[in-house]
Write an enzyme that holds these catalytic residues in place. Structure first.
Site, short mmCIF file in Angstrom:
data_model
loop_
_atom_site.label_atom_id
_atom_site.label_comp_id
_atom_site.label_asym_id
_atom_site.label_seq_id
_atom_site.Cartn_x
_atom_site.Cartn_y
_atom_site.Cartn_z
N TYR A 249 -2.15 0.34 10.39
CA TYR A 249 -2.27 -0.36 9.09
C TYR A 249 -1.03 -0.23 8.14
O TYR A 249 -0.55 -1.21 7.71
CB TYR A 249 -3.45 0.04 8.33
CG TYR A 249 -3.52 -0.20 6.81
CD1 TYR A 249 -4.29 -1.49 6.58
CD2 TYR A 249 -3.46 0.54 5.94
CE1 TYR A 249 -4.08 -1.90 5.37
CE2 TYR A 249 -3.23 0.15 4.43
CZ TYR A 249 -3.66 -1.26 4.16
OH TYR A 249 -3.87 -1.67 3.04
N SER B 279 0.80 -1.31 -0.04
CA SER B 279 -0.15 -0.15 0.16
C SER B 279 0.89 1.31 -0.16
O SER B 279 1.81 1.32 0.62
CB SER B 279 -0.92 0.14 1.33
OG SER B 279 -1.28 1.25 1.51
#
Length: 301
Positions: free
Chosen positions: A130, A106
Site C-alpha cells: 500500500y 499517506s
C-alpha cells in the site's frame, strides 16, 4: 459537485450508500447538488468520457484501495487502483486543463524512519505494498506538474478519523467493541504511536487549496502534530465509553509501522494550516456520533 466512486465491497456497500445519502442531504441543505457517478477509476475510457463532460476546475483525488494489511494479502489490487487509477486521473485532468489536482497521499510512505517528527524532506522508506503504491502515485503527480504543467499538490494524511470513518480502523473498532461490551483488540504490544488527525482538519486543508496556488508542486504533511500510543488510545476509549474490561492483544500485523508523527510546519507556511481538534475531543465527538448512528454504521466488532 461530482463524486466518482466504484462502491468497492472492501467494506460494506450498504454503509457506503448510507454515507452517500447523508452527504446528499448535507449538499441539499447548503443549496448544492451532489452528482454521484458509480465508476472505477481504472476504467480509463469511461472515466475520460465522464470527467471531460463534467470538466471540473479542481480535482480532489481521494480514491484509493486503502489498507496496509489488505495490501499485504493482495499487493496487486492497490497497485492497480492507486497507481494506474491515479495516472488515469492525472492524464485526464491535464487534458481538460484543470486548475489544480489535489492528491490524497499517506504518511505510510515514510515507513519506519528514525525521526521524532516526519518532515517532507525525509527519505521515504515504505514497508507495505500500500505504501509503495501511494508513493508511486506521488511521483506521477510530481511528473505531471513538471512535464505537463498541471498544478498538483500531494497531501500526506496522518491516520484520519471521525464521523463516517472507515470501519476497520483502530478508533472505530475500539469504540464499537467497547460500546458492545467487547474488549478493544490491539495488534502487537500497543506501544506503537500514531498521529491521529480529525476529519474536520483534513477537510480544512483541502479547502485551503481552492484559494491559493502557493502549494502547487508541493508535498505536504497534514496531521495533528501530536502522537499517542495505541495502549493509551485504548485506555481513553475504555474510560470514555464506560467499558469495564481490558484490551485483548493479538499478533502484530505485517506492514504496520511503529511510529508516526507529522511535522506540519510546511503546511502552516504554505496554506495556513493549523490542526484544531485534540485527540480527546475528537474521540468524544466520534463516540457521540457513533451512539446516534449505530443503527446503520456498524464497524467490525
Amino acid at each position: 459537485m461530482a463524486v466518482i466512486d466504484n462502491l468497492d465491497p472492501y467494506y460494506s456497500k450498504k454503509l457506503k450508500k448510507k454515507n452517500l445519502a447523508k452527504n446528499r442531504k448535507i449538499a441539499n441543505k447548503t443549496g448544492s447538488e451532489l452528482d454521484f457517478i458509480n465508476l472505477d477509476i481504472t476504467n480509463f475510457k469511461t472515466l475520460e468520457k465522464k470527467v471531460k463532460k463534467i470538466k471540473p476546475d479542481f480535482v480532489f483525488h481521494q480514491a484509493a484501495q486503502a489498507g496496509v494489511r489488505t495490501s499485504v494479502k493482495n499487493p496487486i489490487k492497490p497497485a492497480k487502483t492507486n497507481i494506474l487509477g491515479t495516472l488515469h486521473l492525472l492524464k485526464i485532468s491535464s487534458e481538460i486543463e484543470a486548475k489544480r489536482f489535489i492528491n490524497a497521499s499517506s504518511s505510510s510512505v515514510y515507513g519506519d524512519i528514525n525521526k521524532k517528527k516526519f518532515k517532507e524532506k525525509a527519505k521515504e522508506n515504505p514497508v507495505s505494498p500500500y505504501a509503495v503504491s501511494k508513493l508511486s502515485a506521488e511521483k506521477y503527480t510530481q511528473i505531471f506538474k513538471k512535464l505537463y504543467e498541471l498544478p498538483t499538490v500531494n497531501l500526506r494524511y496522518f491516520t484520519v478519523y471521525g464521523p463516517r470513518m472507515r470501519p476497520n480502523m483502530a478508533i472505530s473498532n475500539f469504540v464499537s467493541r467497547c460500546l458492545n461490551n467487547k474488549p478493544p483488540e490491539i495488534y502487537g504490544n500497543g506501544k506503537q504511536t500514531r498521529d491521529f488527525t480529525y476529519i474536520k482538519d483534513i477537510v480544512k486543508a483541502n479547502l485551503k487549496l481552492l484559494k491559493t496556488d502557493q502549494a502547487d508542486g508541493e508535498t505536504i504533511n497534514i496531521g495533528s502534530g501530536k502522537k499517542i500510543t495505541i495502549n493509551k488510545l485504548a485506555q481513553k476509549i475504555i474510560k470514555k465509553t464506560g467499558y469495564e474490561g481490558k484490551p485483548k492483544y493479538s499478533e502484530e500485523r505485517k506492514g504496520d509501522v511503529s511510529h508516526t508523527l507529522a511535522d506540519t510546519t510546511k503546511a502552516n507556511e504554505l496554506i495556513d494550516y493549523s490542526p484544531e481538534t485534540e485527540i480527546s475531543e475528537g474521540i468524544n465527538k466520534f463516540i457521540n456520533w457513533y451512539k446516534e448512528n449505530k443503527d446503520w454504521y456498524q464497524p467490525l466488532i
